[in-house]
Design a protein around this motif. Structure first.
Motif, mmCIF file in Angstrom:
data_model
loop_
_atom_site.group_PDB
_atom_site.id
_atom_site.type_symbol
_atom_site.label_atom_id
_atom_site.label_comp_id
_atom_site.label_asym_id
_atom_site.label_seq_id
_atom_site.Cartn_x
_atom_site.Cartn_y
_atom_site.Cartn_z
ATOM 1 N N ALA A 120 0.634 -1.091 -0.165
ATOM 2 C CA ALA A 120 0.038 -0.048 0.044
ATOM 3 C C ALA A 120 0.825 1.322 -0.195
ATOM 4 O O ALA A 120 0.403 2.249 -0.697
ATOM 5 C CB ALA A 120 -0.906 -0.012 1.235
ATOM 6 N N LEU A 121 2.095 1.190 0.713
ATOM 7 C CA LEU A 121 2.962 2.316 0.918
ATOM 8 C C LEU A 121 3.616 2.559 -0.614
ATOM 9 O O LEU A 121 3.710 3.700 -0.900
ATOM 10 C CB LEU A 121 3.856 2.470 1.825
ATOM 11 N N ALA A 274 9.777 4.437 2.914
ATOM 12 C CA ALA A 274 9.214 3.723 4.091
ATOM 13 C C ALA A 274 8.907 2.313 3.813
ATOM 14 O O ALA A 274 9.070 1.325 4.392
ATOM 15 C CB ALA A 274 7.836 4.493 4.459
ATOM 16 N N ALA A 275 8.354 2.045 2.687
ATOM 17 C CA ALA A 275 7.935 0.537 2.035
ATOM 18 C C ALA A 275 9.261 -0.229 2.100
ATOM 19 O O ALA A 275 9.293 -1.365 2.663
ATOM 20 C CB ALA A 275 7.324 0.783 0.728
ATOM 21 N N ALA A 276 10.581 0.499 1.561
ATOM 22 C CA ALA A 276 11.582 -0.213 1.269
ATOM 23 C C ALA A 276 12.208 -0.397 2.788
ATOM 24 O O ALA A 276 12.607 -1.556 3.078
ATOM 25 C CB ALA A 276 12.611 0.664 0.539
ATOM 26 N N SER A 279 10.454 -3.397 4.502
ATOM 27 C CA SER A 279 10.844 -4.436 3.798
ATOM 28 C C SER A 279 12.324 -5.077 4.407
ATOM 29 O O SER A 279 12.384 -6.254 4.653
ATOM 30 C CB SER A 279 10.953 -4.345 2.198
ATOM 31 N N ALA A 280 12.975 -4.254 4.554
ATOM 32 C CA ALA A 280 14.272 -4.635 5.218
ATOM 33 C C ALA A 280 14.153 -4.992 6.815
ATOM 34 O O ALA A 280 14.982 -5.789 7.300
ATOM 35 C CB ALA A 280 15.288 -3.444 5.227
ATOM 36 N N LEU A 281 13.221 -4.485 7.369
ATOM 37 C CA LEU A 281 13.163 -4.513 8.807
ATOM 38 C C LEU A 281 12.007 -5.757 9.290
ATOM 39 O O LEU A 281 12.106 -6.413 10.165
ATOM 40 C CB LEU A 281 12.333 -3.581 9.698
#
Length: 291
Positions: A120-121, A274-276, A279-281
């Motif tokens: 969504a982000l 923020a989406a990336a 994804s990393a976290l």
């Protein structure tokens, strides 16, 4: 040292748009430059482990890695040399959206609530970046925008396939990626030059070969730095450090006239980053090799 190595790799890629534009202005299209840059890496990997070619040729799934890596480099390098660097890099980093969908179909991963939030982000951010000034549906406004989107999709496919083929030798996977930069980009360049869409490789004089060789060596050490850093840090830490590429590309483009920043691009970029970051976290994942 591993963090510094990853930062060096991100710095090289974040600034790569500028030399690509210089070579293009001199008569060498970004596709030809891509071939020249990855030829050195391909030769070194081939000589370091000649068995890698046998493994690569006997593994059709690695051919898909080659195609995805080659298309990633073809789209990204051409896009940043052609259009607004900031928009291209942000659209390229829609990878979390494509990675969720590809991992679902290729790896059978289940969609989690956090994955849906990332989607969504990313979609919201893309909507802001691609929204026309006068209103209307979000859509790529230029070839460079389209190349950024396509390159991000191919990079996500590349990383998902590398996760799928994690059991293959590192040399064979690296060979697949570097051969993509040579053969896929080279094949596209030959077809387009033959059709009159781009020019055949030409430089004003032989002196241009020295900066081209220097850039190839820089890219080779950049890839070594990525392997060194990614092999010694958790995958989620690697992904977070590699996000440095975005502000490096953005600031250098704004400083050197390679892009512009308006409110909707800033808002959209914040959503995409923020989406990336989510994804990393989300959870540790196997390390991947950047193209």
């Amino acid at each position: 040292m591993p963090v510094l190595a990853l930062m060096f790799n991100a710095l090289v890629w974040g600034l790569s748009w500028w030399p690509f534009r210089q070579f293009q202005a001199a008569g060498l299209h970004p596709l030809w430059t891509t071939v020249a840059l990855y030829l050195l890496s391909l030769v070194v990997v081939s000589l370091s482990d000649r068995r890698a070619w046998t493994e690569f040729l006997r593994t059709p799934s690695l051919w898909l890695v080659m195609l995805a890596a080659g298309l990633t480099n073809t789209a990204f390098n051409w896009g940043v040399a052609l259009g607004d660097v900031l928009r291209v890099v942000l659209l390229f980093y829609l990878m979390p959206l494509w990675a969720v969908l590809l991992a679902r179909f290729i790896l059978g991963e289940r969609l989690t609530g956090l994955a849906l939030l990332r989607m969504a982000l990313a979609l919201g951010g893309a909507g802001f970046v691609l929204a026309p000034e006068g209103g209307g549906l979000p859509w790529p406004a230029s070839l460079a925008d389209g190349l950024g989107l396509f390159g991000g999709f191919c990079f996500a496919l590349n990383n998902v396939m590398l996760r799928r083929e994690a059991g293959r030798s590192a040399h064979a996977r690296a060979l697949a990626m570097f051969s993509g930069g040579v053969f896929v980009a080279g094949g596209a360049a030959i077809l387009m030059a033959g059709g009159g869409l781009i020019t055949w490789p030409a430089l004003p004089h032989a002196g241009w070969l020295w900066p081209l060789l220097a850039m190839a060596v820089l890219f080779f050490f950049s890839n070594l730095s990525l392997q060194y850093g990614a092999g010694r840090l958790p995958a989620n830490v690697t992904a977070i450090v590699m996000l440095i590429e975005v502000p490096v590309a953005a600031l250098s483009a704004l400083w050197l006239g390679g892009g512009q920043l308006d409110l909707k691009t800033a808002v959209g970029g914040a959503c995409i980053l923020a989406a990336a970051l989510l994804s990393a976290l989300e959870r540790p994942r196997p390390a991947t090799i950047e193209t």
